[in-house]
Design a protein around this motif. Structure first.
Motif, short mmCIF file in Angstrom:
data_model
loop_
_atom_site.label_atom_id
_atom_site.label_comp_id
_atom_site.label_asym_id
_atom_site.label_seq_id
_atom_site.Cartn_x
_atom_site.Cartn_y
_atom_site.Cartn_z
N GLN A 28 3.01 -7.31 -7.07
CA GLN A 28 3.39 -6.19 -6.24
C GLN A 28 3.35 -6.62 -4.78
O GLN A 28 2.76 -7.64 -4.44
CB GLN A 28 2.46 -5.00 -6.46
CG GLN A 28 1.05 -5.17 -5.90
CD GLN A 28 0.12 -5.86 -6.85
OE1 GLN A 28 0.56 -6.59 -7.76
NE2 GLN A 28 -1.16 -5.67 -6.66
N VAL A 29 3.95 -5.82 -3.93
CA VAL A 29 4.00 -6.13 -2.51
C VAL A 29 2.62 -5.93 -1.89
O VAL A 29 1.97 -4.90 -2.11
CB VAL A 29 5.03 -5.24 -1.80
CG1 VAL A 29 5.00 -5.51 -0.29
CG2 VAL A 29 6.42 -5.48 -2.36
N SER B 288 3.21 -10.82 0.69
CA SER B 288 3.40 -11.45 -0.62
C SER B 288 4.04 -10.46 -1.57
O SER B 288 4.03 -9.24 -1.33
CB SER B 288 2.06 -11.95 -1.19
OG SER B 288 1.16 -10.88 -1.36
N GLY B 289 4.64 -10.99 -2.64
CA GLY B 289 5.25 -10.13 -3.64
C GLY B 289 6.64 -9.65 -3.30
O GLY B 289 7.13 -8.70 -3.93
N LEU B 290 7.29 -10.29 -2.33
CA LEU B 290 8.64 -9.89 -1.94
C LEU B 290 9.36 -11.09 -1.34
O LEU B 290 8.72 -12.08 -0.98
CB LEU B 290 8.61 -8.74 -0.92
CG LEU B 290 8.24 -9.07 0.54
CD1 LEU B 290 8.58 -7.87 1.43
CD2 LEU B 290 6.80 -9.46 0.72
N VAL C 116 6.69 -2.97 5.77
CA VAL C 116 7.98 -3.54 5.40
C VAL C 116 8.92 -2.42 4.95
O VAL C 116 8.51 -1.49 4.24
CB VAL C 116 7.84 -4.61 4.30
CG1 VAL C 116 7.23 -4.04 3.03
CG2 VAL C 116 9.18 -5.25 4.00
N SER C 117 10.17 -2.53 5.40
CA SER C 117 11.18 -1.57 5.00
C SER C 117 12.10 -2.23 4.00
O SER C 117 12.88 -3.12 4.36
CB SER C 117 11.98 -1.09 6.22
OG SER C 117 13.00 -0.22 5.83
N MET C 118 12.03 -1.83 2.74
CA MET C 118 12.85 -2.43 1.69
C MET C 118 14.06 -1.59 1.36
O MET C 118 14.86 -1.93 0.49
CB MET C 118 11.99 -2.68 0.45
CG MET C 118 10.79 -3.56 0.75
SD MET C 118 9.78 -3.96 -0.68
CE MET C 118 10.77 -5.23 -1.42
N SER C 119 14.20 -0.46 2.07
CA SER C 119 15.29 0.45 1.77
C SER C 119 16.22 0.66 2.96
O SER C 119 17.19 1.41 2.87
CB SER C 119 14.73 1.80 1.32
OG SER C 119 13.80 2.29 2.25
#
Length: 124
Positions: free
Chosen positions: A1-2, A25-27, A97-100
């Motif tokens: 997971q992130v 980590s995780g991304l 972090v913006s993943m969207s």
């Protein structure tokens, strides 16, 4: 997971400098915008700075010219270099972090994962 882990906070006198780090980590780190926010006691969390995948940056007016956000994609780390610190910079600092979203998001709701925060205290 992130996971996002901040470090580098501490106590500094007014006019001093600190560098915060946030290890991710995780991304696939290089793909996403990263941001720094802060929250002072009794106040809402506020935007400080953002950096996109192309190293474009955006700052809150209150820190412009004093803070610099940067990223090292080889180390999966984002930094916040802070100079000319003021007592009003005292807060818990969070990376996110913006993943969207693309671009340079500045809204709390535009970020998907957050670190645990690191305390910055600036004495007068």
């Amino acid at each position: 997971q992130v996971q996002l882990v901040e470090s580098g906070g501490g106590l500094v006198q007014a006019g001093g400098s600190l560098r915060l780090s946030c290890a991710a980590s995780g991304l696939t780190f290089s793909r996403y915008p990263m941001g720094w926010f802060r929250q002072a006691p009794g106040k809402e969390r506020e935007f400080v700075a953002a950096i996109n995948r192309f190293d474009g940056t955006y700052y809150a007016d209150s820190v412009k010219g004093r803070f610099t956000i940067s990223r090292d994609n080889a180390k999966n780390t984002v930094y916040l270099q802070m100079h000319s610190l003021k007592p009003e910079d005292t807060a818990v600092y969070y990376c996110a972090v913006s993943m969207s979203r693309g671009g340079l998001p500045a809204g709390i709701n535009e970020y998907d994962y957050w670190g645990q925060g690191t305390q910055v205290t600036v004495s007068s």
